[in-house]
Design a protein around this motif. Structure first.
Motif, PDB file in Angstrom:
ATOM      1  N   ASN A  96      92.953 -45.074  56.178  1.00  0.00           N
ATOM      2  CA  ASN A  96      94.329 -45.793  56.283  1.00  0.00           C
ATOM      3  C   ASN A  96      94.183 -46.562  57.559  1.00  0.00           C
ATOM      4  OD1 ASN A  96      95.361 -44.918  53.918  1.00  0.00           O
ATOM      5  ND2 ASN A  96      95.486 -42.965  54.909  1.00  0.00           N
ATOM      6  N   ALA A  97      94.921 -47.691  57.635  1.00  0.00           N
ATOM      7  CA  ALA A  97      95.053 -48.617  58.925  1.00  0.00           C
ATOM      8  C   ALA A  97      96.182 -47.896  59.688  1.00  0.00           C
ATOM      9  CB  ALA A  97      95.435 -50.046  58.556  1.00  0.00           C
ATOM     10  N   VAL A  98      97.190 -47.464  58.961  1.00  0.00           N
ATOM     11  CA  VAL A  98      98.218 -46.775  59.462  1.00  0.00           C
ATOM     12  C   VAL A  98      98.503 -45.317  59.213  1.00  0.00           C
ATOM     13  CG1 VAL A  98      99.581 -48.935  59.598  1.00  0.00           C
ATOM     14  CG2 VAL A  98      99.668 -47.568  57.207  1.00  0.00           C
ATOM     15  N   ALA A  99      99.237 -44.287  59.449  1.00  0.00           N
ATOM     16  CA  ALA A  99      99.564 -43.161  58.874  1.00  0.00           C
ATOM     17  C   ALA A  99     100.664 -43.080  58.204  1.00  0.00           C
ATOM     18  CB  ALA A  99      99.637 -42.121  60.105  1.00  0.00           C
ATOM     19  N   GLU A 100     101.369 -43.983  58.061  1.00  0.00           N
ATOM     20  CA  GLU A 100     102.781 -43.867  57.335  1.00  0.00           C
ATOM     21  C   GLU A 100     103.258 -45.466  56.909  1.00  0.00           C
ATOM     22  OE1 GLU A 100     105.802 -42.018  59.489  1.00  0.00           O
ATOM     23  OE2 GLU A 100     105.586 -43.234  61.266  1.00  0.00           O
ATOM     24  N   ALA A 101     104.049 -45.547  56.060  1.00  0.00           N
ATOM     25  CA  ALA A 101     104.555 -46.736  55.544  1.00  0.00           C
ATOM     26  C   ALA A 101     105.791 -46.505  54.952  1.00  0.00           C
ATOM     27  CB  ALA A 101     103.449 -47.411  54.646  1.00  0.00           C
ATOM     28  N   TRP A 102     106.724 -47.622  54.965  1.00  0.00           N
ATOM     29  CA  TRP A 102     108.077 -47.695  54.120  1.00  0.00           C
ATOM     30  C   TRP A 102     107.841 -48.579  53.007  1.00  0.00           C
ATOM     31  CZ3 TRP A 102     107.173 -46.317  58.899  1.00  0.00           C
ATOM     32  CH2 TRP A 102     107.855 -45.200  59.616  1.00  0.00           C
ATOM     33  N   PHE A 103     108.320 -48.432  51.935  1.00  0.00           N
ATOM     34  CA  PHE A 103     108.252 -49.276  50.716  1.00  0.00           C
ATOM     35  C   PHE A 103     109.861 -49.611  50.465  1.00  0.00           C
ATOM     36  CE2 PHE A 103     104.119 -47.534  48.870  1.00  0.00           C
ATOM     37  CZ  PHE A 103     103.477 -48.279  50.025  1.00  0.00           C
ATOM     38  N   LYS A 104     110.255 -50.756  50.172  1.00  0.00           N
ATOM     39  CA  LYS A 104     111.601 -51.199  49.643  1.00  0.00           C
ATOM     40  C   LYS A 104     111.419 -51.774  48.305  1.00  0.00           C
ATOM     41  CE  LYS A 104     114.516 -52.846  52.718  1.00  0.00           C
ATOM     42  NZ  LYS A 104     115.062 -53.748  53.606  1.00  0.00           N
ATOM     43  N   PHE A 105     112.028 -51.128  47.350  1.00  0.00           N
ATOM     44  CA  PHE A 105     111.786 -51.478  46.035  1.00  0.00           C
ATOM     45  C   PHE A 105     112.835 -52.553  45.281  1.00  0.00           C
ATOM     46  CE2 PHE A 105     109.622 -47.616  46.272  1.00  0.00           C
ATOM     47  CZ  PHE A 105     108.291 -47.898  45.827  1.00  0.00           C
ATOM     48  N   SER A 106     112.441 -53.335  44.482  1.00  0.00           N
ATOM     49  CA  SER A 106     113.446 -53.940  43.773  1.00  0.00           C
ATOM     50  C   SER A 106     112.981 -54.309  42.419  1.00  0.00           C
ATOM     51  CB  SER A 106     113.835 -55.341  44.472  1.00  0.00           C
ATOM     52  OG  SER A 106     112.688 -56.316  44.714  1.00  0.00           O
ATOM     53  N   ASN A 107     113.906 -54.937  41.638  1.00  0.00           N
ATOM     54  CA  ASN A 107     113.552 -55.225  40.155  1.00  0.00           C
ATOM     55  C   ASN A 107     112.817 -54.184  39.320  1.00  0.00           C
ATOM     56  OD1 ASN A 107     114.650 -57.692  40.907  1.00  0.00           O
ATOM     57  ND2 ASN A 107     112.869 -58.442  41.769  1.00  0.00           N
ATOM     58  N   ILE A 108     113.270 -52.936  39.655  1.00  0.00           N
ATOM     59  CA  ILE A 108     112.403 -51.929  38.796  1.00  0.00           C
ATOM     60  C   ILE A 108     112.747 -51.867  37.708  1.00  0.00           C
ATOM     61  CG2 ILE A 108     112.103 -49.408  38.634  1.00  0.00           C
ATOM     62  CD1 ILE A 108     113.385 -49.216  41.575  1.00  0.00           C
ATOM     63  N   PHE A 113     107.825 -53.301  38.970  1.00  0.00           N
ATOM     64  CA  PHE A 113     108.667 -53.345  40.006  1.00  0.00           C
ATOM     65  C   PHE A 113     108.268 -54.319  41.423  1.00  0.00           C
ATOM     66  CE2 PHE A 113     105.576 -49.915  41.339  1.00  0.00           C
ATOM     67  CZ  PHE A 113     105.091 -50.324  42.588  1.00  0.00           C
ATOM     68  N   SER A 114     109.114 -54.669  42.335  1.00  0.00           N
ATOM     69  CA  SER A 114     108.695 -55.565  43.167  1.00  0.00           C
ATOM     70  C   SER A 114     108.804 -54.793  44.592  1.00  0.00           C
ATOM     71  CB  SER A 114     109.668 -56.801  43.350  1.00  0.00           C
ATOM     72  OG  SER A 114     109.479 -57.582  42.236  1.00  0.00           O
ATOM     73  N   VAL A 115     107.954 -54.881  45.417  1.00  0.00           N
ATOM     74  CA  VAL A 115     107.953 -54.101  46.745  1.00  0.00           C
ATOM     75  C   VAL A 115     108.045 -54.676  47.942  1.00  0.00           C
ATOM     76  CG1 VAL A 115     105.756 -53.214  46.524  1.00  0.00           C
ATOM     77  CG2 VAL A 115     107.596 -51.803  47.683  1.00  0.00           C
ATOM     78  N   LYS A 116     108.691 -54.640  49.052  1.00  0.00           N
ATOM     79  CA  LYS A 116     108.226 -55.050  50.382  1.00  0.00           C
ATOM     80  C   LYS A 116     107.745 -53.940  51.094  1.00  0.00           C
ATOM     81  CE  LYS A 116     111.593 -58.789  50.546  1.00  0.00           C
ATOM     82  NZ  LYS A 116     112.584 -59.608  50.939  1.00  0.00           N
ATOM     83  N   GLN A 117     107.172 -54.089  52.191  1.00  0.00           N
ATOM     84  CA  GLN A 117     106.372 -53.152  52.891  1.00  0.00           C
ATOM     85  C   GLN A 117     106.842 -53.168  54.382  1.00  0.00           C
ATOM     86  OE1 GLN A 117     102.192 -52.464  51.791  1.00  0.00           O
ATOM     87  NE2 GLN A 117     102.652 -53.343  49.767  1.00  0.00           N
ATOM     88  N   SER A 118     106.516 -52.051  55.147  1.00  0.00           N
ATOM     89  CA  SER A 118     106.755 -52.189  56.627  1.00  0.00           C
ATOM     90  C   SER A 118     106.128 -50.868  57.134  1.00  0.00           C
ATOM     91  CB  SER A 118     108.313 -51.758  56.690  1.00  0.00           C
ATOM     92  OG  SER A 118     108.566 -51.449  58.065  1.00  0.00           O
ATOM     93  N   THR A 119     105.629 -51.235  58.556  1.00  0.00           N
ATOM     94  CA  THR A 119     104.787 -50.262  59.184  1.00  0.00           C
ATOM     95  C   THR A 119     105.893 -49.455  60.147  1.00  0.00           C
ATOM     96  OG1 THR A 119     104.223 -51.635  60.803  1.00  0.00           O
ATOM     97  CG2 THR A 119     102.677 -51.458  58.934  1.00  0.00           C
TER      98      THR A 119
END
Length: 136
Positions: A96-108, A113-119
Motif C-alpha cells: 500500500n501507498a497508504v496505511a488507511e483511506a476513507w471512501f465517500k459513497f454515492s449512487n449506491i 456505486f460511485s466513490v470519492k477517496q481521501s487519505t
C-alpha cells in the motif's frame, strides 16, 4: 528482483494517483442502501484502480492485475458516518501507498456505486469513480 520492485512501485504510484488527484472538501452524499455494498466484488468501470470487496464481517479486500501480475491487499473497514456513507479502510497486508483511506459513497444501487477517496478523511477527490459488481 528489479521486476518485483518495479511492479510494486507501479502499484503504489497508481494507487496514490487515484487517492491524491484533485482533492476537495465535499460533505454531500446521496442515494442508496449501504447494505448493497456487502459481500460482492466490484470493479472500476474505467479499469484503472483495484477491484474491491467489502465483507459484512468488517473485512476488506482489493486486488489489481498489472502486466499479468496480481497484487492484493486486505484490511478492515468501518463506518465513520453511515448516514453520510463515509467508510474508513485500514490496510493490514499488501503493497500500500497508504496505511488507511476513507471512501465517500454515492449512487449506491443493486449493482454498483460511485466513490470519492481521501487519505486524510477531510479532502476527497473531486471526481467520483464508478464501480460495478462483477455479476453485471
Amino acid at each position: 528482483m528489479k521486476t518485483k520492485h518495479f511492479f510494486t512501485s507501479l502499484f503504489v504510484l497508481l494507487f496514490s494517483a487515484t487517492l491524491l488527484t484533485g482533492c476537495s472538501s465535499d460533505s454531500s452524499s446521496s442515494g442508496g442502501d449501504t447494505s448493497q455494498l456487502m459481500d460482492k466484488w466490484f470493479y472500476d468501470t474505467e479499469d484503472f484502480t483495484a477491484d474491491v470487496r467489502f465483507n459484512a464481517n468488517g473485512s476488506y479486500q482489493q486486488f489489481i492485475e498489472i502486466s499479468g501480475m496480481t497484487f492484493s491487499n486486505t484490511g478492515t473497514w468501518e463506518w465513520v458516518n453511515e448516514s453520510q456513507k463515509i467508510m474508513h479502510i485500514s490496510y493490514e497486508t499488501g503493497p500500500n501507498a497508504v496505511a488507511e483511506a476513507w471512501f465517500k459513497f454515492s449512487n449506491i444501487t443493486d449493482h454498483g456505486f460511485s466513490v470519492k477517496q481521501s487519505t486524510d478523511g477531510v479532502s476527497y477527490t473531486t471526481e467520483a469513480r464508478s464501480y460495478l459488481d462483477t455479476d453485471e
